[in-house]
Write an enzyme that holds these catalytic residues in place. Structure first.
Site, PDB file in Angstrom:
ATOM      1  N   GLU A 137     -10.436   6.878   5.034  1.00 19.71           N
ATOM      2  CA  GLU A 137      -9.291   6.327   5.619  1.00 19.71           C
ATOM      3  C   GLU A 137      -9.168   6.700   7.175  1.00 19.71           C
ATOM      4  O   GLU A 137     -10.210   6.770   7.903  1.00 19.71           O
ATOM      5  CB  GLU A 137      -7.792   6.245   4.961  1.00 19.71           C
ATOM      6  CG  GLU A 137      -7.987   5.729   3.560  1.00 19.71           C
ATOM      7  CD  GLU A 137      -6.656   5.285   3.042  1.00 19.71           C
ATOM      8  OE1 GLU A 137      -6.437   5.662   1.802  1.00 19.71           O
ATOM      9  OE2 GLU A 137      -5.718   5.261   3.677  1.00 19.71           O
ATOM     10  N   ASP A 174       0.951  -1.162   0.213  1.00 22.80           N
ATOM     11  CA  ASP A 174      -0.060  -0.142   0.033  1.00 22.80           C
ATOM     12  C   ASP A 174       1.074   1.204   0.121  1.00 22.80           C
ATOM     13  O   ASP A 174       2.024   1.211   0.124  1.00 22.80           O
ATOM     14  CB  ASP A 174      -0.863  -0.097   1.236  1.00 22.80           C
ATOM     15  CG  ASP A 174      -2.206   0.746   1.119  1.00 22.80           C
ATOM     16  OD1 ASP A 174      -3.040   0.541   1.620  1.00 22.80           O
ATOM     17  OD2 ASP A 174      -2.098   1.663   0.280  1.00 22.80           O
TER      18      ASP A 174
HETATM   19  C1  GLC Z   1      -4.555   4.164  -0.013  1.00 20.87           C
HETATM   20  C2  GLC Z   1      -5.375   2.957   0.093  1.00 20.87           C
HETATM   21  C3  GLC Z   1      -5.340   1.833  -0.922  1.00 20.87           C
HETATM   22  C4  GLC Z   1      -5.206   2.470  -2.204  1.00 20.87           C
HETATM   23  C5  GLC Z   1      -3.561   3.186  -2.275  1.00 20.87           C
HETATM   24  C6  GLC Z   1      -3.549   3.982  -3.698  1.00 20.87           C
HETATM   25  O1  GLC Z   1      -3.641   4.517   0.960  1.00 20.87           O
HETATM   26  O2  GLC Z   1      -5.041   2.319   1.284  1.00 20.87           O
HETATM   27  O3  GLC Z   1      -6.597   1.450  -0.796  1.00 20.87           O
HETATM   28  O4  GLC Z   1      -5.326   1.575  -3.164  1.00 20.87           O
HETATM   29  O5  GLC Z   1      -3.602   4.205  -1.209  1.00 20.87           O
HETATM   30  O6  GLC Z   1      -4.144   5.071  -3.662  1.00 20.87           O
END
Ligand code: GLC
Length: 612
Positions: free
Chosen positions: A494, A289
């Site tokens: 988030e 991530d």
């Molecule tokens: C974010 C998320 C993830 C996403 C990634 C790219 O922090 O946790 O779900 O795909 O970053 O945007």
């Protein structure tokens, strides 16, 4: 001079694995590490992409070529990056990734579907597949072949800021929604090898099952927190949707920021390598991530060399760095040269990345299909989104006296009062992950608000009065047939969505009390999760959960005015008080306001116009 035969890796008639091994054998360590590196578009320069053989570029939430960029602007950007990638020594195409988690939500004018919690309420796996198919087409229309979706989190605690990204608290309901993978990637032929990635064609996109594993089960619902559980519980509640994604040949898996019993997923050798890759046979690639490897330590990156070593050796294949990629490449190179990371691990990671790229057809079709440009926000997709909105609505109360149902509303009413900013704010109606990462209020994209839908639905003789925040005096001057009060949450994303209070935000409760005490009132809740409503339930004649419906709110008036029957049922428990949490269906202390699976019908008299 004899022409060199086409290298095996460039020959589409060669078997995938032969192409993988041929290309791998030609690559330097630097090129291999480049392929493992994913960078954000904002730092992606032609020289870096070309000279470092960067394997992937992404748009973080809301990261667009320009504000209000058109589909063509997106295509021009992605193709420009690809041109640089193909100028690298071995001409390995880069793969561009984006989060299209409820439609192609970074793009103004794209169709925005209900977020996953609303789709869970539909319990319609075929609909979810169709939505994924439509989303894949709109993503491809912008030149992008890779979508960081579906999120198959099983959210066990609505205090989690990402509850709305989860289809349900119930594992089996989430499992049924993994048809999203088939919608995104297409359906492989019989006998496609177990655990092997797949991509049907240029109307499909590479999918990403996320976030592996247990992101929705953290203690207290804390985002990026710690899932405390036995392996049996982790397997039976959180892992099984990933098994379904693997059986649907999902091409990539994204590691969760969270931990399991204190060990970060991003460096969990057992769960990533021994379980996912070896025991379950996953042959695609595992991606980190956003700055996920940095957070293996607290404070993040406090020993970056250790973070890289621990995550790559645990089985991480591609790293979403996404900004300081030179530092990442330098440290990873040093770790391989010192032997702290074996070359065999690097080769495994690069094989997986190349396998997905070959399977996806990127080597044959590295650039966008510009014939798709008009697909973004097309009428057919908006119609599908409107159907999804209809089916996502859950009727929780219909009349203070069950013998006198309040819905459906009368299209020919004399005067209707509509109340609340959520009624006419497309940004609120879409929620997080819309145009910007966190979403925002206002006319952020094209769509139909609830107020606009009401005005289109009622008769020409019906007077519609709209008040964001009515004063009590309004009720002295006018008599209303009924009121529609639309309240709920502001967009969030988030960790910013973590919430241990879960009251109706803003002045929502006051609006319900004020209006409900004066006029028969329907309350529509716009939220990413159940909220505390018990104290104001008596002020409502009727109560509908609409979740985060997106741009096509005609779907709401289709139902509340009786053209369609309610279909949705609760995808998660509607609790009474937050001190009951966590509380999920099947728990011994189960004492909900409305139970998992609850949903009323209007029991419309059978009419020709009434459709399901
Ligand atoms: C974010 C998320 C993830 C996403 C990634 C790219 O922090 O946790 O779900 O795909 O970053 O945007």
């Amino acid at each position: 001079m004899a022409m060199e035969a086409t290298p095996t890796y460039k020959d589409p008639h060669q078997p995938i694995e032969a192409r993988v091994q041929d290309l791998l054998s030609r690559m330097t360590l630097a090129e291999k590490i480049g392929q493992m590196t994913q960078i954000e578009r904002a730092v992606a320069t032609p020289s870096a992409i070309r000279d470092l053989a960067i394997g992937s570029i992404l748009s973080g939430g809301g990261s667009a070529p320009t504000s209000g960029a058109s589909a063509k602007d997106w295509v021009d950007m992605v193709d420009s990056f690809q041109k640089s990638a193909l100028e690298s020594r071995l001409s390995i195409p880069m793969v561009y990734g984006v989060d299209a988690v409820h439609g192609h939500n970074n793009v103004v004018g794209a169709t925005i579907f209900p977020h996953n919690i609303g789709l869970g309420a539909t319990r319609d796996a075929d609909l979810v597949q169709k939505i994924a198919e439509a989303t894949a087409k709109e993503v491809r229309a912008t030149g992008i072949p890779y979508n960081f979706a579906p999120c198959v989190a099983v959210c066990r605690d609505p205090r989690w800021g990402r509850c709305f990204e989860s289809f349900s608290e119930d594992c089996e309901l989430v499992r049924s929604m993994t048809t999203a993978v088939r919608g995104l990637q297409g359906t492989p032929p019989e006998g496609h090898p177990k655990g092997y990635p797949y991509l049907g064609g240029r109307l499909n996109v590479i999918a990403c099952a996320k976030h592996y594993v247990g992101d929705g089960g953290t203690d207290g619902g804390v985002n990026e927190g710690n899932t405390l559980s036995s392996f049996e519980h982790l397997e039976s509640v959180h892992l099984r949707p990933f098994l379904d994604c693997l059986s649907l040949h999902v091409s990539t898996v994204m590691a969760s920021f969270s931990s399991w019993n204190g060990t970060k997923l991003h460096c969990n050798y057992y769960l990533i390598t021994e379980l996912l890759k070896e025991e379950l046979g996953f042959k695609g690639f595992v991606i980190s991530d956003w700055e996920g490897i940095d957070k293996i330590l607290d404070p993040p990156k406090s020993d970056y060399r250790y973070c890289i070593s621990a995550s790559i050796n645990a089985g991480m294949d591609m790293v979403m760095v996404p900004f300081l990629y030179e530092e990442f490449i330098k440290e990873l190179t040093s770790l391989v040269e010192s032997g702290e990371i074996p070359m065999a691990r690097i080769n495994d990671a690069v094989e997986r990345i190349l396998r997905v790229k070959f399977i996806s057809g990127l080597f044959e079709h590295p650039f966008a299909d510009r014939s798709l440009l008009q697909t973004v926000g097309c009428e057919a997709h908006r119609k599908l989104a409107r159907e999804a909105v209809r089916k996502s609505l859950v009727l929780l109360k219909n009349g203070k006296d069950p013998e006198k149902p309040f819905l459906p509303l009368d299209k020919k009413a004399k005067r209707v009062l509509v109340v609340g900013q959520h009624a006419n704010d497309i940004g609120y109606l879409c929620g997080g992950w819309t145009i910007s990462w966190a979403g925002s209020s206002g006319r952020i994209t094209e769509g139909t608000t609830i107020l606009e839908a009401i005005k289109k639905t009622v008769s020409e003789h019906t007077e519609v009065i709209y008040e964001v925040d009515p004063s009590p005096e309004i009720f002295n001057d006018s008599e209303f047939s009924f009121a529609i009060v639309v309240v709920g949450e502001e967009p969030y994303v988030e960790t910013w969505g973590d919430n241990s209070v879960l009251d109706i935000p803003l002045n929502g409760a006051e609006l319900i009390r004020l209006v409900g005490s004066k006029v028969p009132t329907l309350v529509i809740m716009i939220s990413g999760r159940p909220l505390v409503v018990e104290q104001v339930l008596d002020n409502m004649e009727a109560f509908v959960a609409a979740w985060l419906p997106g741009t096509e709110c005609d779907g709401i008036t289709d139902v509340i005015f009786g053209d369609y029957e309610f279909h949705g049922t609760l995808p998660r428990t509607w609790f009474k008080r937050v001190d009951q949490l966590p509380m999920s269906v099947g728990d011994s202390n189960y004492d909900p306001l409305f139970p998992f699976g609850f949903g009323l019908k209007m029991n419309l008299k059978k009419q020709d116009t009434t459709k399901q």
